[in-house]
Design an enzyme around this catalytic site. Structure first.
Site, PDB file in Angstrom:
ATOM      1  N   THR A 227       0.861  -1.210  -0.046  1.00 38.80           N
ATOM      2  CA  THR A 227      -0.070  -0.142   0.047  1.00 38.80           C
ATOM      3  C   THR A 227       0.877   1.356   0.164  1.00 38.80           C
ATOM      4  O   THR A 227       2.155   1.169   0.239  1.00 38.80           O
ATOM      5  CB  THR A 227      -0.971  -0.001   1.172  1.00 38.80           C
ATOM      6  OG1 THR A 227      -1.883   1.136   1.100  1.00 38.80           O
ATOM      7  CG2 THR A 227      -0.229   0.147   2.510  1.00 38.80           C
ATOM      8  N   THR A 237      -0.837  -5.303   6.628  1.00 37.59           N
ATOM      9  CA  THR A 237      -2.132  -5.249   6.566  1.00 37.59           C
ATOM     10  C   THR A 237      -2.986  -6.022   5.826  1.00 37.59           C
ATOM     11  O   THR A 237      -2.515  -6.159   4.466  1.00 37.59           O
ATOM     12  CB  THR A 237      -2.517  -3.797   6.821  1.00 37.59           C
ATOM     13  OG1 THR A 237      -2.437  -3.288   5.515  1.00 37.59           O
ATOM     14  CG2 THR A 237      -1.719  -2.925   7.425  1.00 37.59           C
ATOM     15  N   ILE A 313      -4.121  -8.639   0.436  1.00 36.57           N
ATOM     16  CA  ILE A 313      -3.034  -8.067   1.369  1.00 36.57           C
ATOM     17  C   ILE A 313      -2.500  -6.740   0.883  1.00 36.57           C
ATOM     18  O   ILE A 313      -2.141  -6.507  -0.098  1.00 36.57           O
ATOM     19  CB  ILE A 313      -1.809  -9.273   1.436  1.00 36.57           C
ATOM     20  CG1 ILE A 313      -2.225 -10.425   1.870  1.00 36.57           C
ATOM     21  CG2 ILE A 313      -0.647  -8.789   2.359  1.00 36.57           C
ATOM     22  CD1 ILE A 313      -1.361 -11.804   2.031  1.00 36.57           C
ATOM     23  N   GLU A 314      -2.277  -5.998   2.069  1.00 36.10           N
ATOM     24  CA  GLU A 314      -1.545  -4.580   1.674  1.00 36.10           C
ATOM     25  C   GLU A 314      -0.491  -4.503   2.589  1.00 36.10           C
ATOM     26  O   GLU A 314      -0.645  -3.821   3.879  1.00 36.10           O
ATOM     27  CB  GLU A 314      -2.589  -3.534   1.789  1.00 36.10           C
ATOM     28  CG  GLU A 314      -3.627  -3.348   0.370  1.00 36.10           C
ATOM     29  CD  GLU A 314      -3.061  -2.885  -0.620  1.00 36.10           C
ATOM     30  OE1 GLU A 314      -1.682  -2.513  -0.693  1.00 36.10           O
ATOM     31  OE2 GLU A 314      -3.965  -2.753  -1.584  1.00 36.10           O
ATOM     32  N   ASN A 315       0.740  -4.973   2.341  1.00 42.18           N
ATOM     33  CA  ASN A 315       2.086  -4.520   3.184  1.00 42.18           C
ATOM     34  C   ASN A 315       2.131  -3.226   3.147  1.00 42.18           C
ATOM     35  O   ASN A 315       2.004  -2.393   1.898  1.00 42.18           O
ATOM     36  CB  ASN A 315       3.069  -5.261   2.699  1.00 42.18           C
ATOM     37  CG  ASN A 315       2.948  -6.850   2.670  1.00 42.18           C
ATOM     38  OD1 ASN A 315       2.161  -7.100   3.523  1.00 42.18           O
ATOM     39  ND2 ASN A 315       3.732  -7.696   1.957  1.00 42.18           N
TER      40      ASN A 315
END
Length: 599
Positions: A227, A237, A313-315
């Protein structure tokens, strides 16, 4: 002298400028030394990945990645590599299959008693964490001590989905992201965003994904991103359609069975998991976190409407690349375990969601009137600084952890729902639409001879278009509809799309014009707005006179329209057009959306 001055000026103008690398001036990061670092192997190991060789700073090219994976697959009886599709620039989109039973065909995997997990990386090619994590995980499964993971589930893995964007790589790929050293590009070779394409299917990448989903029928689908945005302590996240979606029982399974175990695994390995985070004010979280209702053009919502457990998934982009990759590894490993542990419960949830009533479904959501609640937010301290360049204030992140209480703002209230007909009819001439329905896996009947049908059609009475293309298409924005019944004679090749099928809700989302991801709003029927036959005044004048003399009711309507609408009375062109619409010469298909509803 003048010649020398000109040469110096030319050198100054055309010299390559030296840019500061954004990663050197990013906000400070919190020191991290998580237990998951133990997943890294020594550089002397035979199956060390390029990521590990670079001390967690770099990600390999497409050619390097595929060469490494091909070698790994060739040395394992539990892995197979196939081509899922071909990109716009001609690169193969590769799919790795993992099976303890050595059953790699879609016919076997789709009917296996063992669950199937499908995870993909690089849909936005600069956000490549999942590729390097997946390579490490496949290495440890096939060459290390984690072969037991394949007792829990069979695997499908696309290491690079946007392969062309992946090769548009440089040190200037993503200005807001801390590593890898070289990053790919967000969009594909024709500048389309793959994670806006799940309904319109304009890209080779998402066409490949839908083919994999239709052929293999995975039980859990994971799309791995990185992200942008505000700073916070969370490094991994992720989210799913928790409320306001189309698969409430699957959402419950994800929140009660899956998420607690994955969160605990991440915490045990030194990571901080969190929900998808979107600052309400666009800058920091002082105004709250927004839980958006994504439409099915996005991966996880598309999975939700197909009743397939799906996760986005948003690292966090400001965390170091190594930290993000290792967190992704931990997530994927635990996802495999949790899917295996709770597969029976997931199957029950899928069955329940697939059989829920379909009298009506929501096609648009809005925010709740008040925030749902407050959440404990693991934030990063910030201050507002006045810019000496623009004079405006901006947020400066200080790299110090803080704990805050922030509102949770949910966008999960149905704003518009539509009744679900028995079936839809699409005439043969709209081949783009029927082709896309087929690519989605939606079932339909194709008629072999002409058939007369009585259907409800929508006519657009007013509309406006977007002021610029969006994802290569001109979308229809504000519009009003008038619905009427009509008997149509449909030619051979026309299709009937029943809604009583596994993908019935998806068919509604695509074919109902009020849906924000309908083919209508995406612009696939824009040609209906062109009026192609016209009247001449020298014909209309005597024709109107004859109509008024022979039809008293029409004359009364005309007088009423003039009295109530002064602009109408002053416009000869509008008057001619009004009368033209009362004649059988007027185009009866103008602005009629060519999708009929069978009730």
């Amino acid at each position: 002298m003048k010649l020398l001055q000109h040469l110096v000026l030319a050198l100054l103008l055309f010299a390559t400028p030296t840019f500061i690398i954004a990663q050197d001036i990013m906000p400070p990061t919190i020191p991290w030394n998580g237990k998951s670092k133990e997943l890294l192997v020594d550089k002397s190991e035979k199956w060390v990945t390029p990521f590990e060789l670079s001390d967690g700073l770099e990600s390999p090219t497409y050619a390097e990645t595929m060469a490494w994976i091909e070698k790994l697959v060739a040395n394992s009886e539990y892995l197979e590599l196939v081509t899922a599709g071909t990109s716009e620039q001609g690169r193969p989109i590769k799919l790795v299959i993992g099976s303890k039973n050595k059953e790699f065909g879609s016919d076997k995997l789709s009917t296996s008693s063992k669950p199937l997990i499908f995870f993909q990386a690089g849909i936005h090619a600069g956000e490549i964490d999942g590729k390097d994590a997946g390579m490490m995980l496949l290495r440890d499964i096939s060459q290390g001590n984690k072969i037991g993971l394949l007792d829990n589930a069979n695997l499908l893995f696309i290491p690079i989905l946007n392969v062309d964007g992946h090769e548009r790589r440089s040190e200037y790929g993503r200005v807001n992201q801390r590593g890898p050293k070289e990053m790919g590009w967000r969009t594909n070779a024709v500048n389309l965003n793959l994670n806006r394409d799940y309904t319109k299917l304009e890209t080779a990448g998402i066409q490949a994904v839908t083919e994999v989903i239709n052929s293999y029928d995975p039980d859990l689908y994971i799309d791995i991103h990185v992200t942008d945005g505000a700073d916070y302590q969370y490094d991994i996240t992720y989210g799913y359609v928790a409320t306001g979606g189309y698969s409430p029982e699957i959402s419950s399974w994800l929140s009660t069975k899956f998420q607690p175990e994955v969160d605990q695994a991440l915490k045990d390995q030194g990571h901080i998991p969190g929900p998808l985070l979107f600052a309400a004010n666009g800058n920091d979280f002082s105004a709250g976190n927004v839980a958006f209702s994504f439409s099915p053009r996005f991966s996880h919502t598309y999975g939700d409407i197909r009743h397939m457990a799906s996760i986005l998934i948003e690292n966090h982009s400001l965390k170091p690349f190594e930290q993000r990759v290792l967190g992704t590894y931990v997530f994927l490993e635990q996802a495999i375990k949790s899917l295996g542990n709770h597969y029976a419960a997931l199957q029950k949830a899928v069955e329940s969601d697939s059989n829920q009533p379909k009298e009506s479904i929501p096609v648009k959501f809005k925010f709740r009137d008040t925030p749902a609640d407050s959440m404990e937010f693991l934030g990063i301290a910030s201050s507002k600084v006045k810019s000496e360049i623009t004079g405006a204030e901006y947020v400066k992140w200080e790299g110090k952890p803080v704990t805050q209480s922030v509102p949770s703002i949910f966008m999960d209230v149905p704003e518009l729902s539509v009744s679900v007909p028995k079936a839809y009819w699409v005439p043969v001439e709209w081949t783009d639409v029927t082709t896309k329905l087929k690519q989605h896996g939606i079932q339909f009947e194709t008629i072999n001879e002409a058939r007369e049908v009585n259907v409800e059609l929508s006519t657009v009475t007013s509309f406006s278009m977007g002021n610029q293309p969006y994802e290569g298409l001109m979308r229809v924005q504000r519009f009003e509809l008038d619905k009427t019944y009509r008997k149509l004679t449909l030619n051979p090749g026309s299709v009937r799309v029943p809604t009583d099928q596994a993908l019935g809700e998806l068919a509604v989302i695509l074919l109902e014009p009020e849906s924000v991801d309908s083919f209508f709003q995406w612009g696939y029927f824009n040609s209906i707005f062109s009026q192609t036959e016209y009247m001449e005044t020298y014909i209309m004048e005597p024709l109107i006179a004859k109509m008024l003399s022979e039809d008293a009711d029409l004359k009364m309507l005309f007088e009423e329209e003039k009295a109530s609408n002064p602009d109408f009375a002053k416009s000869p062109r509008t008057i001619y057009s009004w009368f033209y619409k009362q004649t059988p010469y007027f185009d009866q298909n103008w602005k009629v959306i060519p999708v009929g509803r069978e009730w």
